[in-house]
Design a protein around this motif. Structure first.
Motif, short mmCIF file in Angstrom:
data_model
loop_
_atom_site.label_atom_id
_atom_site.label_comp_id
_atom_site.label_asym_id
_atom_site.label_seq_id
_atom_site.Cartn_x
_atom_site.Cartn_y
_atom_site.Cartn_z
N VAL A 98 0.71 -1.19 -0.08
CA VAL A 98 -0.08 0.16 -0.12
C VAL A 98 1.08 1.26 0.11
CG1 VAL A 98 -1.72 1.36 1.25
CG2 VAL A 98 -1.94 -1.13 0.87
N VAL A 99 1.81 1.13 0.82
CA VAL A 99 2.80 2.53 0.98
C VAL A 99 3.48 2.59 -0.46
CG1 VAL A 99 4.86 3.41 2.04
CG2 VAL A 99 3.26 1.94 3.28
N LEU A 100 4.13 1.22 -1.22
CA LEU A 100 4.61 1.37 -2.40
C LEU A 100 3.83 2.12 -3.39
CD1 LEU A 100 7.01 0.68 -4.36
CD2 LEU A 100 5.79 -1.56 -4.43
N SER A 101 2.52 1.65 -3.58
CA SER A 101 1.60 2.23 -4.39
C SER A 101 1.40 3.82 -4.39
CB SER A 101 0.05 1.70 -4.14
OG SER A 101 -0.52 2.18 -3.08
N ALA A 102 1.98 4.48 -3.29
CA ALA A 102 1.84 5.87 -3.20
C ALA A 102 3.17 6.71 -3.70
CB ALA A 102 1.66 6.37 -1.55
N VAL A 103 4.00 5.92 -3.89
CA VAL A 103 5.28 6.48 -4.46
C VAL A 103 5.26 7.12 -5.58
CG1 VAL A 103 7.95 5.95 -5.11
CG2 VAL A 103 6.59 4.82 -2.79
N PRO A 104 4.78 6.69 -6.82
CA PRO A 104 4.88 7.12 -8.19
C PRO A 104 4.06 8.48 -7.94
CG PRO A 104 4.47 4.96 -8.34
CD PRO A 104 4.30 5.17 -6.93
N ALA A 105 2.85 8.44 -7.48
CA ALA A 105 2.05 9.81 -7.50
C ALA A 105 2.84 10.78 -6.43
CB ALA A 105 0.59 9.41 -6.86
N GLY A 106 3.39 10.32 -5.37
CA GLY A 106 4.12 11.47 -4.27
C GLY A 106 5.19 11.87 -5.28
N VAL A 107 6.11 11.03 -5.92
CA VAL A 107 7.27 11.80 -6.50
C VAL A 107 6.84 12.61 -7.57
CG1 VAL A 107 9.05 11.31 -8.13
CG2 VAL A 107 8.65 9.84 -6.06
N ALA A 108 5.58 12.10 -8.49
CA ALA A 108 5.18 13.11 -9.66
C ALA A 108 4.68 14.25 -8.95
CB ALA A 108 4.06 12.34 -10.32
#
Length: 278
Positions: A98-108
């Motif tokens: 679940v945490v990993l799924s947030a990484v792309p949007a967080g970085v973008a």
């Protein structure tokens, strides 16, 4: 200056549309545009109110999903002391996915923050996004699906996470695109909804925290305190209601009503722009 009434309306809009698959950012752009509200005296006030709304919806999903969140949080924290647990324990593994799924949007979101603020969010762009991604949701919802929500894998996390980047565009809908992604990955409707709520928690929480830090540095105008309080409460209550509503609807019917609403709203906005009324 933002009035208490405007804060109430925007708080309710944020709460309902953050979790229903119709785009909160799109609605928050369209409502002031439609009613010609000049809502904020300064950019700091705008950031303050945005942070308040995110805090309200974050609290709503924590309360509504506490039964799902608690075991994930416990398992995730325990795995910090024993990293092998993150692989061996399916609950801890799911927590980190679940945490990993947030990484792309967080970085973008961090990299493209200025581009999003300056170039996205106009009424025409929002209307087109409502229509296009509404159709995507309807198409995905018709795909055969039978997976439960407890078998999330790395591929699922990355696919959902990368598609969640599209939600940075006002009108896409974070909830809508993650539900569509889950449905395309084979998750049954109810499981897709709950998964959408879970993967949204880090994003909504991080957005509220990021904006709140900026507010603490810049300060808040005294005249916006009451609207902030009203906005937080409205976003919390309407967000909690939206979550309960979507969980119930997911077990009863398709997402067709939301698809229809998005398409109709998008067409209406385009007609208003074409007519010159706004």
């Amino acid at each position: 200056m933002l009035s208490v009434f405007e804060a109430l309306v925007l708080g309710v809009v944020q709460g309902l549309t953050e979790f229903l698959p119709v785009s909160s950012s799109g609605h928050l752009a369209l409502v002031p545009w439609l009613f010609d509200w000049q809502t904020f005296a300064t950019e700091t006030d705008a950031t303050s109110f945005d942070a308040a709304l995110h805090i309200g919806t974050f609290a709503a999903v924590i309360v509504a999903m506490r039964g799902d969140i608690a075991p994930l949080l416990r398992a995730g924290v325990r795995s910090l002391a024993a990293p092998s647990r993150a692989v061996q324990d399916p609950v801890a593994r799911r927590a980190w996915l679940v945490v990993l799924s947030a990484v792309p949007a967080g970085v973008a979101g961090i990299v493209l923050r200025d581009v999003i603020a300056d170039r996205l969010g106009g009424p025409v762009a929002v209307a087109v996004s409502l229509i296009v991604f509404g159709i995507v949701l309807g198409w995905a919802d018709r795909r055969p699906a039978d997976r439960a929500g407890d078998d999330m894998g790395v591929r699922d996390s990355l696919v959902i996470g990368c598609l969640q980047v599209l939600a940075l565009n006002p009108g896409t809908s974070r909830s809508g695109i993650t539900i569509a992604a889950a449905r395309l990955l084979g998750y049954e409707r109810a499981a897709a909804v709950r998964l959408s709520f879970l993967v949204g928690i880090p994003i909504v929480g991080a957005a509220g925290t990021f904006e709140a830090v900026g507010v603490l540095r810049g300060g808040v105008s005294s005249g916006i305190v009451a609207p902030l309080v009203v906005g937080v409460l409205a976003a919390f209550l309407s967000g909690w209601l939206a979550i309960r509503l979507l969980v119930t609807l997911a077990t009863m019917r398709s997402f067709a009503p939301f698809v229809t609403y998005r398409v109709v709203l998008g067409v209406v906005v385009l007609l208003i722009v074409a007519s010159g009324l706004r």
